[in-house]
Design an enzyme around this catalytic site. Sequence first.
Site, short mmCIF file in Angstrom:
data_model
loop_
_atom_site.label_atom_id
_atom_site.label_comp_id
_atom_site.label_asym_id
_atom_site.label_seq_id
_atom_site.Cartn_x
_atom_site.Cartn_y
_atom_site.Cartn_z
N ARG A 1 0.84 -1.19 0.00
CA ARG A 1 0.00 0.00 0.00
C ARG A 1 0.88 1.25 0.00
NH1 ARG A 1 -5.11 1.75 -1.11
NH2 ARG A 1 -6.15 2.74 0.65
N ASP B 1 -8.13 8.02 0.74
CA ASP B 1 -8.60 6.88 1.54
C ASP B 1 -8.38 7.09 3.04
OD1 ASP B 1 -9.67 5.43 -0.49
OD2 ASP B 1 -8.00 4.04 -0.72
N THR C 1 -9.40 0.77 -9.54
CA THR C 1 -8.63 -0.32 -8.96
C THR C 1 -8.74 -1.50 -9.90
OG1 THR C 1 -9.24 0.55 -6.83
CG2 THR C 1 -8.58 -1.75 -6.87
N THR D 1 -4.17 -0.52 -7.07
CA THR D 1 -4.99 0.66 -7.35
C THR D 1 -4.18 1.94 -7.42
OG1 THR D 1 -6.98 1.85 -6.63
CG2 THR D 1 -5.48 1.17 -4.90
N GLY E 1 -13.55 -1.30 -6.66
CA GLY E 1 -14.82 -0.62 -6.40
C GLY E 1 -14.92 0.00 -5.03
N GLY E 2 -13.80 0.43 -4.45
CA GLY E 2 -13.84 1.08 -3.15
C GLY E 2 -14.44 0.14 -2.11
#
Length: 587
Positions: free
Chosen positions: A126, A438, A396, A414, A489-490
Amino acid sequence: MAVRTSFLALSVVSFAGVAGCQSAGGRASTAESAIPARNSVQFPSAWQFTAGDSAHFAEHAMIASNSRLASEAGIEIVRAGGNAVDAAVAVGFALAVTYPVAGNLGGGGYMVIRMADGRSAALDYREVAPLAASRDMYLDANGNPSEESVIGYRASGVPGAVAGMLEALAKYGTKSRAEALAPAMRLARDGFLVDSALSRSLSGNRRLIGRFSGRAVFFPNDSALKPGTLFRQPALAATLRRIVDHGAQGFYEGVTADSLVAEMARGGGLITAEDLKRYRAIWRTPIAASYRGYQLIAMPPSSSGGTTIAESLNLLETFSPVPPWGSAGYVHLLGSAYQRAFIDRNSKLGDPDFVNVPVAQLTSKEYARMLSKTIDPQRATPTPRDGKQIVDGMHTTHYSVVDDKGNAVATTTTINNGYGSGVYLASVGFFMNDEMDDFASAPGKPNMFGLVQGEVNAIAPGKRMLSAMSPTIVLDPQGGLLLVAGAAGGPRIITTTSQVILNVIQHNMTLADAMRAPRIHHQALPDELLVETGGLTPEAESALKAMGHRIRYTGGLANANAVMRVKGGWHGVSEPRAFGERGTAGY
Ligand code: DON
Protein backbone atom coordinates in the site's frame (compact mmCIF):
# COMPACT_ATOMS: atom_id res chain seq x y z
CA MET A 1 -20.18 -30.72 2.05
CA ALA A 2 -21.16 -27.81 4.24
CA VAL A 3 -23.48 -26.11 1.78
CA ARG A 4 -27.10 -26.97 2.46
CA THR A 5 -28.75 -27.21 -0.89
CA SER A 6 -32.19 -27.92 0.55
CA PHE A 7 -32.74 -24.23 1.27
CA LEU A 8 -32.10 -23.33 -2.30
CA ALA A 9 -35.47 -24.69 -3.31
CA LEU A 10 -37.05 -21.34 -4.06
CA SER A 11 -34.28 -19.95 -6.19
CA VAL A 12 -32.95 -23.13 -7.72
CA VAL A 13 -34.88 -24.33 -10.69
CA SER A 14 -32.94 -27.44 -11.53
CA PHE A 15 -29.85 -29.33 -10.56
CA ALA A 16 -27.37 -29.05 -13.36
CA GLY A 17 -23.79 -29.79 -14.23
CA VAL A 18 -21.29 -26.99 -14.41
CA ALA A 19 -21.93 -24.72 -17.35
CA GLY A 20 -19.02 -24.76 -19.73
CA CYS A 21 -17.14 -27.34 -17.69
CA GLN A 22 -15.22 -30.04 -19.46
CA SER A 23 -14.01 -33.17 -17.88
CA ALA A 24 -10.54 -33.72 -19.26
CA GLY A 25 -8.33 -35.19 -16.56
CA GLY A 26 -6.26 -32.07 -16.09
CA ARG A 27 -3.54 -31.36 -13.55
CA ALA A 28 -5.84 -29.16 -11.55
CA SER A 29 -8.20 -31.93 -10.58
CA THR A 30 -7.98 -33.23 -7.04
CA ALA A 31 -10.24 -35.70 -5.30
CA GLU A 32 -13.53 -35.81 -7.18
CA SER A 33 -15.41 -35.54 -3.91
CA ALA A 34 -13.93 -32.09 -3.40
CA ILE A 35 -15.62 -30.74 -6.52
CA PRO A 36 -19.34 -30.50 -5.87
CA ALA A 37 -21.76 -30.31 -8.77
CA ARG A 38 -23.18 -26.82 -9.01
CA ASN A 39 -26.79 -25.73 -8.86
CA SER A 40 -28.47 -23.60 -11.43
CA VAL A 41 -30.11 -20.44 -10.20
CA GLN A 42 -32.81 -18.09 -11.41
CA PHE A 43 -32.08 -14.35 -11.48
CA PRO A 44 -34.88 -11.76 -11.16
CA SER A 45 -36.56 -11.26 -14.54
CA ALA A 46 -35.55 -7.57 -14.71
CA TRP A 47 -31.88 -8.43 -14.16
CA GLN A 48 -29.46 -7.71 -17.03
CA PHE A 49 -27.87 -11.18 -17.12
CA THR A 50 -29.37 -14.60 -17.52
CA ALA A 51 -28.10 -17.44 -15.42
CA GLY A 52 -26.45 -20.52 -16.89
CA ASP A 53 -23.81 -18.77 -19.00
CA SER A 54 -20.49 -20.50 -19.54
CA ALA A 55 -17.08 -19.60 -18.21
CA HIS A 56 -13.64 -19.74 -19.80
CA PHE A 57 -12.28 -23.23 -19.11
CA ALA A 58 -8.62 -24.22 -19.11
CA GLU A 59 -7.04 -27.43 -17.99
CA HIS A 60 -3.75 -26.27 -16.49
CA ALA A 61 -3.62 -22.61 -15.54
CA MET A 62 -6.01 -19.65 -15.55
CA ILE A 63 -5.76 -15.91 -15.08
CA ALA A 64 -8.64 -13.46 -14.83
CA SER A 65 -7.86 -9.75 -14.98
CA ASN A 66 -9.25 -6.62 -16.59
CA SER A 67 -6.95 -6.94 -19.60
CA ARG A 68 -6.67 -9.95 -21.87
CA LEU A 69 -3.19 -8.87 -22.92
CA ALA A 70 -2.07 -8.74 -19.29
CA SER A 71 -3.61 -12.15 -18.54
CA GLU A 72 -1.85 -13.55 -21.60
CA ALA A 73 1.41 -12.08 -20.30
CA GLY A 74 0.97 -14.16 -17.15
CA ILE A 75 0.11 -17.32 -19.05
CA GLU A 76 3.22 -16.83 -21.18
CA ILE A 77 5.28 -16.96 -17.96
CA VAL A 78 3.49 -20.09 -16.67
CA ARG A 79 4.02 -21.83 -20.02
CA ALA A 80 7.72 -20.98 -19.69
CA GLY A 81 7.82 -22.85 -16.36
CA GLY A 82 7.06 -19.93 -14.04
CA ASN A 83 4.76 -20.23 -11.05
CA ALA A 84 1.67 -18.22 -10.10
CA VAL A 85 3.76 -15.54 -8.36
CA ASP A 86 5.97 -15.07 -11.41
CA ALA A 87 2.79 -14.83 -13.46
CA ALA A 88 1.12 -12.39 -11.07
CA VAL A 89 4.14 -10.11 -11.26
CA ALA A 90 4.10 -10.31 -15.06
CA VAL A 91 0.37 -9.47 -15.04
CA GLY A 92 0.90 -6.57 -12.64
CA PHE A 93 3.58 -4.94 -14.78
CA ALA A 94 1.62 -5.65 -17.98
CA LEU A 95 -1.50 -4.00 -16.51
CA ALA A 96 0.59 -0.88 -15.94
CA VAL A 97 1.05 -0.80 -19.72
CA THR A 98 -2.28 -2.00 -21.14
CA TYR A 99 -4.76 -0.81 -18.48
CA PRO A 100 -3.63 2.67 -17.48
CA VAL A 101 -6.95 3.50 -15.81
CA ALA A 102 -5.93 1.33 -12.85
CA GLY A 103 -2.89 -0.82 -13.67
CA ASN A 104 0.04 1.04 -12.31
CA LEU A 105 3.56 1.75 -11.23
CA GLY A 106 2.37 4.89 -9.43
CA GLY A 107 0.00 3.20 -6.99
CA GLY A 108 -0.01 0.31 -4.56
CA GLY A 109 -1.81 -2.87 -3.64
CA TYR A 110 -2.05 -6.16 -1.83
CA MET A 111 -1.21 -9.73 -2.74
CA VAL A 112 -2.43 -12.94 -1.10
CA ILE A 113 -0.43 -16.05 -1.99
CA ARG A 114 -1.15 -19.71 -1.39
CA MET A 115 1.52 -22.12 -2.52
CA ALA A 116 0.74 -25.72 -3.40
CA ASP A 117 2.87 -26.86 -0.45
CA GLY A 118 0.42 -25.15 1.93
CA ARG A 119 2.38 -21.96 2.69
CA SER A 120 0.35 -18.80 2.58
CA ALA A 121 1.41 -15.16 2.70
CA ALA A 122 0.03 -11.64 2.48
CA LEU A 123 2.04 -8.77 1.06
CA ASP A 124 1.13 -5.16 1.84
CA TYR A 125 2.48 -2.73 -0.73
CA ARG A 126 0.00 0.00 0.00
CA GLU A 127 1.12 3.59 -0.53
CA VAL A 128 2.15 5.60 2.54
CA ALA A 129 1.54 9.26 3.36
CA PRO A 130 4.57 11.41 2.48
CA LEU A 131 6.69 12.58 5.40
CA ALA A 132 5.45 16.13 4.85
CA ALA A 133 1.78 15.06 5.18
CA SER A 134 -0.22 16.23 8.16
CA ARG A 135 -3.55 15.40 9.74
CA ASP A 136 -5.52 18.43 8.50
CA MET A 137 -3.72 19.00 5.22
CA TYR A 138 -6.90 18.73 3.13
CA LEU A 139 -9.19 20.86 5.29
CA ASP A 140 -10.26 24.28 4.11
CA ALA A 141 -10.84 27.26 6.41
CA ASN A 142 -14.25 25.86 7.37
CA GLY A 143 -12.88 22.45 8.26
CA ASN A 144 -14.28 20.82 5.12
CA PRO A 145 -12.18 18.44 3.00
CA SER A 146 -11.02 19.94 -0.31
CA GLU A 147 -10.66 18.13 -3.63
CA GLU A 148 -6.87 18.15 -3.21
CA SER A 149 -7.00 14.64 -1.74
CA VAL A 150 -8.43 13.41 -5.04
CA ILE A 151 -7.04 15.53 -7.90
CA GLY A 152 -3.55 16.79 -8.59
CA TYR A 153 -0.08 16.58 -7.11
CA ARG A 154 -0.96 16.72 -3.43
CA ALA A 155 -3.31 13.70 -3.68
CA SER A 156 -0.57 11.07 -4.00
CA GLY A 157 0.83 8.71 -1.46
CA VAL A 158 4.30 7.23 -1.96
CA PRO A 159 3.87 4.45 -4.56
CA GLY A 160 4.34 0.86 -3.38
CA ALA A 161 3.57 -1.19 -6.50
CA VAL A 162 7.10 -1.70 -7.78
CA ALA A 163 8.52 -2.56 -4.34
CA GLY A 164 5.65 -4.99 -3.78
CA MET A 165 5.88 -6.87 -7.02
CA LEU A 166 9.65 -7.20 -6.81
CA GLU A 167 9.42 -8.38 -3.20
CA ALA A 168 6.88 -11.07 -4.16
CA LEU A 169 9.05 -12.15 -7.08
CA ALA A 170 12.17 -12.39 -4.92
CA LYS A 171 10.52 -14.40 -2.15
CA TYR A 172 8.09 -16.72 -3.97
CA GLY A 173 8.94 -16.42 -7.67
CA THR A 174 11.31 -18.51 -9.73
CA LYS A 175 11.94 -16.21 -12.67
CA SER A 176 14.36 -13.31 -13.03
CA ARG A 177 13.19 -9.71 -13.22
CA ALA A 178 14.07 -9.70 -16.92
CA GLU A 179 11.85 -12.73 -17.53
CA ALA A 180 8.91 -11.55 -15.43
CA LEU A 181 8.93 -8.06 -16.91
CA ALA A 182 9.59 -9.17 -20.50
CA PRO A 183 5.94 -9.15 -21.64
CA ALA A 184 5.31 -5.69 -20.12
CA MET A 185 8.51 -4.34 -21.68
CA ARG A 186 7.47 -5.70 -25.06
CA LEU A 187 3.95 -4.23 -24.78
CA ALA A 188 5.35 -0.81 -23.82
CA ARG A 189 8.19 -0.73 -26.34
CA ASP A 190 6.56 -2.36 -29.38
CA GLY A 191 3.08 -1.19 -28.54
CA PHE A 192 -0.33 -2.83 -28.53
CA LEU A 193 -3.53 -2.16 -30.41
CA VAL A 194 -5.88 0.15 -28.55
CA ASP A 195 -9.28 -1.47 -28.10
CA SER A 196 -12.65 0.22 -27.81
CA ALA A 197 -12.65 -0.19 -24.00
CA LEU A 198 -9.43 1.81 -23.60
CA SER A 199 -10.52 4.43 -26.12
CA ARG A 200 -13.86 4.84 -24.37
CA SER A 201 -12.27 4.97 -20.93
CA LEU A 202 -9.90 7.72 -22.04
CA SER A 203 -12.73 9.74 -23.57
CA GLY A 204 -14.69 9.46 -20.34
CA ASN A 205 -11.74 10.81 -18.36
CA ARG A 206 -10.70 13.52 -20.77
CA ARG A 207 -11.23 16.40 -18.38
CA LEU A 208 -9.08 14.87 -15.65
CA ILE A 209 -6.22 13.62 -17.86
CA GLY A 210 -6.32 16.79 -19.96
CA ARG A 211 -5.44 18.93 -16.95
CA PHE A 212 -1.98 17.37 -16.72
CA SER A 213 0.81 16.04 -18.95
CA GLY A 214 -1.03 12.92 -20.12
CA ARG A 215 -2.92 15.00 -22.63
CA ALA A 216 -0.28 14.74 -25.39
CA VAL A 217 0.17 10.98 -24.91
CA PHE A 218 -3.44 9.85 -24.61
CA PHE A 219 -5.13 12.55 -26.71
CA PRO A 220 -2.93 12.95 -29.78
CA ASN A 221 -4.51 15.49 -32.15
CA ASP A 222 -6.80 16.38 -29.30
CA SER A 223 -8.86 13.21 -29.39
CA ALA A 224 -8.62 10.00 -27.37
CA LEU A 225 -6.48 7.22 -28.83
CA LYS A 226 -8.70 5.52 -31.37
CA PRO A 227 -9.45 1.78 -31.44
CA GLY A 228 -6.95 0.03 -33.67
CA THR A 229 -4.13 2.53 -33.01
CA LEU A 230 -0.76 0.96 -32.24
CA PHE A 231 0.07 2.56 -28.89
CA ARG A 232 3.74 2.65 -27.96
CA GLN A 233 4.98 4.00 -24.60
CA PRO A 234 8.75 4.50 -24.89
CA ALA A 235 9.08 6.46 -21.63
CA LEU A 236 7.33 3.67 -19.74
CA ALA A 237 9.48 1.04 -21.50
CA ALA A 238 12.60 2.88 -20.31
CA THR A 239 11.23 3.00 -16.74
CA LEU A 240 10.59 -0.76 -16.87
CA ARG A 241 14.12 -1.29 -18.23
CA ARG A 242 15.59 0.53 -15.20
CA ILE A 243 13.55 -1.74 -12.91
CA VAL A 244 14.86 -4.83 -14.72
CA ASP A 245 18.44 -3.55 -14.52
CA HIS A 246 18.52 -2.19 -10.97
CA GLY A 247 15.52 -3.69 -9.13
CA ALA A 248 13.62 -1.48 -6.67
CA GLN A 249 16.55 0.94 -6.68
CA GLY A 250 15.92 1.47 -10.37
CA PHE A 251 12.57 3.01 -9.43
CA TYR A 252 12.94 4.46 -5.93
CA GLU A 253 16.32 6.03 -6.71
CA GLY A 254 18.02 7.27 -9.87
CA VAL A 255 16.40 8.63 -13.02
CA THR A 256 12.82 7.58 -12.28
CA ALA A 257 12.87 8.82 -8.70
CA ASP A 258 14.54 12.08 -9.74
CA SER A 259 11.88 12.72 -12.41
CA LEU A 260 9.05 11.92 -10.02
CA VAL A 261 10.43 14.17 -7.28
CA ALA A 262 11.11 17.03 -9.71
CA GLU A 263 7.54 16.82 -11.06
CA MET A 264 6.13 16.76 -7.54
CA ALA A 265 8.15 19.82 -6.58
CA ARG A 266 7.02 21.61 -9.74
CA GLY A 267 3.33 20.85 -9.14
CA GLY A 268 3.24 21.40 -5.37
CA GLY A 269 3.21 17.69 -4.42
CA LEU A 270 4.76 16.38 -1.23
CA ILE A 271 6.73 13.28 -2.25
CA THR A 272 10.48 13.69 -1.79
CA ALA A 273 13.55 11.59 -2.57
CA GLU A 274 13.62 10.59 1.11
CA ASP A 275 10.00 9.30 0.89
CA LEU A 276 10.85 7.14 -2.09
CA LYS A 277 14.05 5.79 -0.61
CA ARG A 278 12.31 4.77 2.62
CA TYR A 279 9.42 2.92 1.00
CA ARG A 280 9.18 -0.80 1.89
CA ALA A 281 6.56 -3.46 1.15
CA ILE A 282 5.59 -5.43 4.28
CA TRP A 283 4.84 -9.16 4.69
CA ARG A 284 1.90 -9.64 7.01
CA THR A 285 0.13 -12.65 8.51
CA PRO A 286 -2.95 -13.37 6.40
CA ILE A 287 -6.40 -13.38 7.97
CA ALA A 288 -7.43 -17.01 8.39
CA ALA A 289 -11.22 -17.08 8.37
CA SER A 290 -13.73 -19.84 7.84
CA TYR A 291 -17.31 -20.26 6.70
CA ARG A 292 -19.09 -23.58 7.25
CA GLY A 293 -15.90 -25.58 6.78
CA TYR A 294 -14.45 -23.54 3.91
CA GLN A 295 -11.26 -21.66 4.73
CA LEU A 296 -10.51 -18.13 3.60
CA ILE A 297 -7.01 -16.70 3.28
CA ALA A 298 -7.50 -12.97 3.21
CA MET A 299 -5.77 -9.60 3.49
CA PRO A 300 -5.17 -8.15 6.96
CA PRO A 301 -4.75 -4.43 7.77
CA SER A 302 -3.64 -2.03 6.40
CA SER A 303 -6.50 -3.27 4.25
CA SER A 304 -9.86 -3.65 5.92
CA GLY A 305 -10.81 -6.26 3.30
CA GLY A 306 -10.08 -9.56 5.04
CA THR A 307 -11.23 -8.42 8.47
CA THR A 308 -14.53 -7.06 7.20
CA ILE A 309 -15.24 -10.07 4.99
CA ALA A 310 -14.46 -12.42 7.90
CA GLU A 311 -16.73 -10.47 10.25
CA SER A 312 -19.57 -10.39 7.68
CA LEU A 313 -19.33 -14.10 6.94
CA ASN A 314 -19.07 -14.99 10.63
CA LEU A 315 -22.27 -13.02 11.23
CA LEU A 316 -24.10 -14.78 8.39
CA GLU A 317 -22.85 -18.15 9.64
CA THR A 318 -24.71 -17.65 12.92
CA PHE A 319 -27.99 -17.95 10.98
CA SER A 320 -29.13 -21.40 10.18
CA PRO A 321 -30.80 -22.03 7.84
CA VAL A 322 -29.67 -19.24 5.57
CA PRO A 323 -32.67 -18.04 3.52
CA PRO A 324 -32.56 -18.76 -0.23
CA TRP A 325 -30.42 -16.59 -2.48
CA GLY A 326 -32.34 -13.58 -3.81
CA SER A 327 -35.01 -13.70 -1.09
CA ALA A 328 -35.75 -10.66 1.06
CA GLY A 329 -34.65 -12.66 4.09
CA TYR A 330 -31.21 -13.33 2.61
CA VAL A 331 -30.66 -9.76 1.42
CA HIS A 332 -31.74 -8.48 4.83
CA LEU A 333 -29.38 -10.76 6.77
CA LEU A 334 -26.45 -10.11 4.46
CA GLY A 335 -27.07 -6.35 4.37
CA SER A 336 -27.38 -6.27 8.16
CA ALA A 337 -24.13 -8.25 8.51
CA TYR A 338 -22.32 -5.83 6.18
CA GLN A 339 -23.76 -2.85 8.06
CA ARG A 340 -22.33 -4.08 11.36
CA ALA A 341 -19.00 -5.13 9.88
CA PHE A 342 -18.63 -1.70 8.25
CA ILE A 343 -19.40 0.11 11.50
CA ASP A 344 -16.38 -1.70 12.97
CA ARG A 345 -14.31 -1.16 9.85
CA ASN A 346 -14.97 2.55 9.72
CA SER A 347 -14.25 3.20 13.39
CA LYS A 348 -11.67 0.60 14.43
CA LEU A 349 -9.39 -0.20 11.50
CA GLY A 350 -6.31 1.66 10.33
CA ASP A 351 -2.63 1.06 9.70
CA PRO A 352 -1.50 -1.51 12.31
CA ASP A 353 1.95 0.09 12.41
CA PHE A 354 0.34 3.28 13.79
CA VAL A 355 -2.81 2.27 15.68
CA ASN A 356 -4.05 -0.77 17.56
CA VAL A 357 -6.44 -2.74 15.40
CA PRO A 358 -8.60 -5.36 17.17
CA VAL A 359 -8.44 -7.86 14.31
CA ALA A 360 -8.57 -10.98 16.49
CA GLN A 361 -11.72 -9.76 18.23
CA LEU A 362 -13.47 -8.56 15.06
CA THR A 363 -12.82 -11.83 13.25
CA SER A 364 -13.72 -14.13 16.15
CA LYS A 365 -16.76 -16.41 16.00
CA GLU A 366 -17.63 -15.46 19.56
CA TYR A 367 -17.86 -11.77 18.68
CA ALA A 368 -20.08 -12.64 15.71
CA ARG A 369 -22.40 -14.68 17.95
CA MET A 370 -22.74 -11.70 20.29
CA LEU A 371 -23.19 -9.15 17.50
CA SER A 372 -25.67 -11.28 15.56
CA LYS A 373 -28.12 -11.00 18.48
CA THR A 374 -28.60 -7.37 17.40
CA ILE A 375 -29.92 -8.47 14.00
CA ASP A 376 -33.70 -8.74 14.00
CA PRO A 377 -34.60 -11.14 11.16
CA GLN A 378 -37.72 -9.07 10.48
CA ARG A 379 -36.48 -5.49 10.84
CA ALA A 380 -33.67 -3.24 9.57
CA THR A 381 -31.63 -1.51 12.28
CA PRO A 382 -30.75 2.17 11.78
CA THR A 383 -27.01 2.90 11.76
CA PRO A 384 -26.25 5.04 14.83
CA ARG A 385 -25.21 8.52 13.70
CA ASP A 386 -22.22 8.52 16.01
CA GLY A 387 -20.83 5.55 14.10
CA LYS A 388 -20.73 3.44 17.30
CA GLN A 389 -21.41 -0.28 17.08
CA ILE A 390 -25.04 -1.30 17.45
CA VAL A 391 -24.14 -3.32 20.52
CA ASP A 392 -21.92 -1.97 23.28
CA GLY A 393 -19.06 -3.65 23.79
CA MET A 394 -13.28 4.02 -9.92
CA HIS A 395 -10.03 2.90 -9.90
CA THR A 396 -8.63 -0.32 -8.96
CA THR A 397 -8.02 -3.65 -10.58
CA HIS A 398 -8.01 -7.17 -9.22
CA TYR A 399 -6.52 -10.26 -10.82
CA SER A 400 -6.65 -13.91 -9.88
CA VAL A 401 -3.97 -16.39 -10.94
CA VAL A 402 -3.62 -20.17 -10.68
CA ASP A 403 -0.77 -22.08 -12.24
CA ASP A 404 -0.33 -25.68 -13.34
CA LYS A 405 1.37 -26.56 -10.04
CA GLY A 406 -1.50 -25.66 -7.71
CA ASN A 407 -0.13 -22.29 -6.57
CA ALA A 408 -2.53 -19.37 -6.41
CA VAL A 409 -2.23 -15.61 -6.17
CA ALA A 410 -4.92 -12.99 -5.57
CA THR A 411 -3.80 -9.42 -6.17
CA THR A 412 -5.60 -6.10 -6.04
CA THR A 413 -3.84 -2.90 -7.01
CA THR A 414 -4.99 0.66 -7.35
CA ILE A 415 -4.28 4.28 -8.04
CA ASN A 416 -7.71 4.92 -6.40
CA ASN A 417 -9.72 6.94 -8.96
CA GLY A 418 -9.61 6.10 -12.64
CA TYR A 419 -6.26 7.50 -13.81
CA GLY A 420 -5.46 8.31 -10.17
CA SER A 421 -4.85 11.95 -9.35
CA GLY A 422 -4.76 12.73 -13.09
CA VAL A 423 -1.07 13.59 -12.77
CA TYR A 424 0.81 11.75 -15.52
CA LEU A 425 4.60 11.78 -15.26
CA ALA A 426 5.37 12.08 -18.95
CA SER A 427 9.12 11.59 -18.64
CA VAL A 428 8.70 8.20 -16.95
CA GLY A 429 5.35 7.18 -18.43
CA PHE A 430 2.89 6.58 -15.61
CA PHE A 431 0.00 8.08 -13.63
CA MET A 432 0.25 8.93 -9.94
CA ASN A 433 -2.31 7.76 -7.39
CA ASP A 434 -4.80 9.82 -5.37
CA GLU A 435 -4.71 7.36 -2.50
CA MET A 436 -4.53 10.08 0.18
CA ASP A 437 -8.33 10.32 -0.10
CA ASP A 438 -8.60 6.88 1.54
CA PHE A 439 -7.52 8.48 4.81
CA ALA A 440 -10.19 10.13 6.91
CA SER A 441 -9.18 13.67 5.87
CA ALA A 442 -11.86 14.93 8.21
CA PRO A 443 -12.73 12.14 10.67
CA GLY A 444 -16.51 11.86 10.90
CA LYS A 445 -17.09 13.34 7.44
CA PRO A 446 -17.56 11.27 4.27
CA ASN A 447 -14.75 10.74 1.77
CA MET A 448 -15.12 10.21 -2.00
CA PHE A 449 -16.79 6.84 -1.38
CA GLY A 450 -19.17 8.28 1.24
CA LEU A 451 -17.25 6.34 3.90
CA VAL A 452 -17.46 7.99 7.29
CA GLN A 453 -14.28 6.93 9.08
CA GLY A 454 -12.66 7.67 12.41
CA GLU A 455 -9.50 8.94 14.04
CA VAL A 456 -7.76 5.57 13.63
CA ASN A 457 -7.51 6.36 9.93
CA ALA A 458 -6.42 10.01 10.26
CA ILE A 459 -3.44 11.17 8.18
CA ALA A 460 0.06 10.84 9.65
CA PRO A 461 3.45 10.91 7.93
CA GLY A 462 4.55 7.45 6.79
CA LYS A 463 1.16 5.91 7.61
CA ARG A 464 -0.78 3.63 5.26
CA MET A 465 -4.32 4.78 4.45
CA LEU A 466 -7.01 2.17 5.19
CA SER A 467 -8.05 0.20 2.15
CA ALA A 468 -11.00 -1.99 1.23
CA MET A 469 -9.03 -4.15 -1.16
CA SER A 470 -9.83 -7.81 -0.56
CA PRO A 471 -7.71 -10.28 -2.51
CA THR A 472 -8.96 -13.62 -1.15
CA ILE A 473 -8.21 -17.31 -1.64
CA VAL A 474 -10.79 -19.93 -0.60
CA LEU A 475 -10.00 -23.54 0.22
CA ASP A 476 -12.67 -26.23 0.26
CA PRO A 477 -13.37 -28.22 3.45
CA GLN A 478 -10.74 -30.79 2.37
CA GLY A 479 -8.13 -28.01 2.12
CA GLY A 480 -8.02 -28.00 -1.67
CA LEU A 481 -7.73 -24.74 -3.60
CA LEU A 482 -11.25 -23.76 -4.69
CA LEU A 483 -11.54 -20.09 -5.52
CA VAL A 484 -9.35 -17.02 -6.07
CA ALA A 485 -11.30 -13.77 -6.00
CA GLY A 486 -11.25 -10.03 -5.47
CA ALA A 487 -12.57 -6.82 -6.96
CA ALA A 488 -12.25 -3.12 -7.62
CA GLY A 489 -14.82 -0.62 -6.40
CA GLY A 490 -13.84 1.08 -3.15
CA PRO A 491 -15.87 -0.19 -0.17
CA ARG A 492 -17.99 -2.25 -2.57
CA ILE A 493 -14.94 -4.47 -3.04
CA ILE A 494 -15.65 -6.05 0.34
CA THR A 495 -19.30 -6.77 -0.30
CA THR A 496 -18.80 -7.87 -3.89
CA THR A 497 -15.89 -10.21 -3.14
CA SER A 498 -17.77 -11.81 -0.27
CA GLN A 499 -20.91 -12.26 -2.39
CA VAL A 500 -18.97 -13.99 -5.17
CA ILE A 501 -17.55 -16.29 -2.48
CA LEU A 502 -20.95 -16.86 -0.82
CA ASN A 503 -22.61 -17.51 -4.17
CA VAL A 504 -20.15 -20.37 -4.64
CA ILE A 505 -19.82 -21.82 -1.14
CA GLN A 506 -23.24 -21.08 0.33
CA HIS A 507 -25.45 -21.13 -2.78
CA ASN A 508 -23.41 -23.58 -4.80
CA MET A 509 -23.50 -21.51 -8.01
CA THR A 510 -21.19 -21.94 -10.96
CA LEU A 511 -18.54 -19.23 -11.15
CA ALA A 512 -20.27 -17.72 -14.20
CA ASP A 513 -23.51 -17.35 -12.22
CA ALA A 514 -21.74 -16.27 -9.03
CA MET A 515 -20.16 -13.41 -10.98
CA ARG A 516 -23.34 -12.47 -12.86
CA ALA A 517 -25.71 -12.58 -9.90
CA PRO A 518 -27.00 -9.15 -8.84
CA ARG A 519 -25.08 -7.65 -5.92
CA ILE A 520 -26.02 -5.65 -2.85
CA HIS A 521 -23.98 -3.32 -0.66
CA HIS A 522 -24.28 -1.77 2.80
CA GLN A 523 -21.51 0.32 4.36
CA ALA A 524 -23.33 1.50 7.51
CA LEU A 525 -23.31 5.18 6.48
CA PRO A 526 -25.06 6.33 4.39
CA ASP A 527 -27.68 4.10 6.01
CA GLU A 528 -29.04 2.50 2.87
CA LEU A 529 -29.11 -0.79 1.07
CA LEU A 530 -27.56 -0.37 -2.37
CA VAL A 531 -28.89 -2.83 -4.94
CA GLU A 532 -27.99 -3.21 -8.60
CA THR A 533 -30.84 -2.07 -10.82
CA GLY A 534 -33.11 -5.00 -11.63
CA GLY A 535 -31.44 -7.07 -8.92
CA LEU A 536 -34.49 -7.67 -6.72
CA THR A 537 -37.77 -9.33 -7.47
CA PRO A 538 -40.76 -7.03 -6.78
CA GLU A 539 -41.71 -9.29 -3.85
CA ALA A 540 -38.23 -9.07 -2.28
CA GLU A 541 -38.18 -5.31 -2.77
CA SER A 542 -41.50 -4.73 -0.99
CA ALA A 543 -40.60 -7.15 1.82
CA LEU A 544 -37.28 -5.34 2.39
CA LYS A 545 -38.99 -1.95 2.42
CA ALA A 546 -41.52 -3.28 4.92
CA MET A 547 -38.59 -4.33 7.14
CA GLY A 548 -37.44 -0.71 7.14
CA HIS A 549 -34.63 -0.82 4.58
CA ARG A 550 -33.98 2.28 2.52
CA ILE A 551 -33.21 0.82 -0.89
CA ARG A 552 -31.22 2.73 -3.48
CA TYR A 553 -30.73 1.25 -6.93
CA THR A 554 -27.46 1.75 -8.71
CA GLY A 555 -25.53 0.61 -11.79
CA GLY A 556 -22.86 -2.09 -11.51
CA LEU A 557 -21.45 -2.60 -8.04
CA ALA A 558 -17.70 -3.24 -8.33
CA ASN A 559 -15.55 -5.05 -10.83
CA ALA A 560 -14.45 -8.58 -9.88
CA ASN A 561 -12.19 -11.16 -11.52
CA ALA A 562 -12.16 -14.73 -10.27
CA VAL A 563 -10.85 -18.23 -10.95
CA MET A 564 -12.45 -21.40 -9.59
CA ARG A 565 -11.46 -25.04 -9.65
CA VAL A 566 -13.84 -27.28 -11.58
CA LYS A 567 -13.67 -30.88 -12.66
CA GLY A 568 -10.58 -31.29 -14.83
CA GLY A 569 -9.33 -27.74 -14.64
CA TRP A 570 -10.25 -24.16 -13.94
CA HIS A 571 -12.97 -21.67 -14.74
CA GLY A 572 -11.99 -18.03 -15.19
CA VAL A 573 -14.50 -15.19 -15.30
CA SER A 574 -13.65 -11.53 -15.68
CA GLU A 575 -16.20 -8.92 -14.72
CA PRO A 576 -19.35 -9.38 -16.82
CA ARG A 577 -20.41 -5.78 -16.03
CA ALA A 578 -17.26 -4.31 -17.60
CA PHE A 579 -17.38 -2.83 -21.07
CA GLY A 580 -15.29 -4.47 -23.74
CA GLU A 581 -13.21 -7.55 -24.04
CA ARG A 582 -13.10 -10.30 -21.45
CA GLY A 583 -9.83 -10.48 -19.58
CA THR A 584 -9.26 -14.19 -19.04
CA ALA A 585 -6.44 -16.31 -20.42
CA GLY A 586 -5.60 -19.94 -19.74
CA TYR A 587 -4.17 -23.09 -21.21
O1 DON B 1 -7.98 0.99 -1.38
C1 DON B 1 -9.16 1.24 -1.52
O2 DON B 1 -10.04 0.78 -0.83
C2 DON B 1 -9.57 2.19 -2.65
N1 DON B 1 -8.48 3.07 -2.98
C3 DON B 1 -10.01 1.39 -3.83
C4 DON B 1 -10.47 2.27 -4.96
C5 DON B 1 -11.27 1.57 -5.96
O3 DON B 1 -11.53 0.41 -5.87
C6 DON B 1 -11.79 2.41 -7.07
N2 DON B 1 -12.26 1.57 -8.11
N3 DON B 1 -12.99 1.28 -8.79
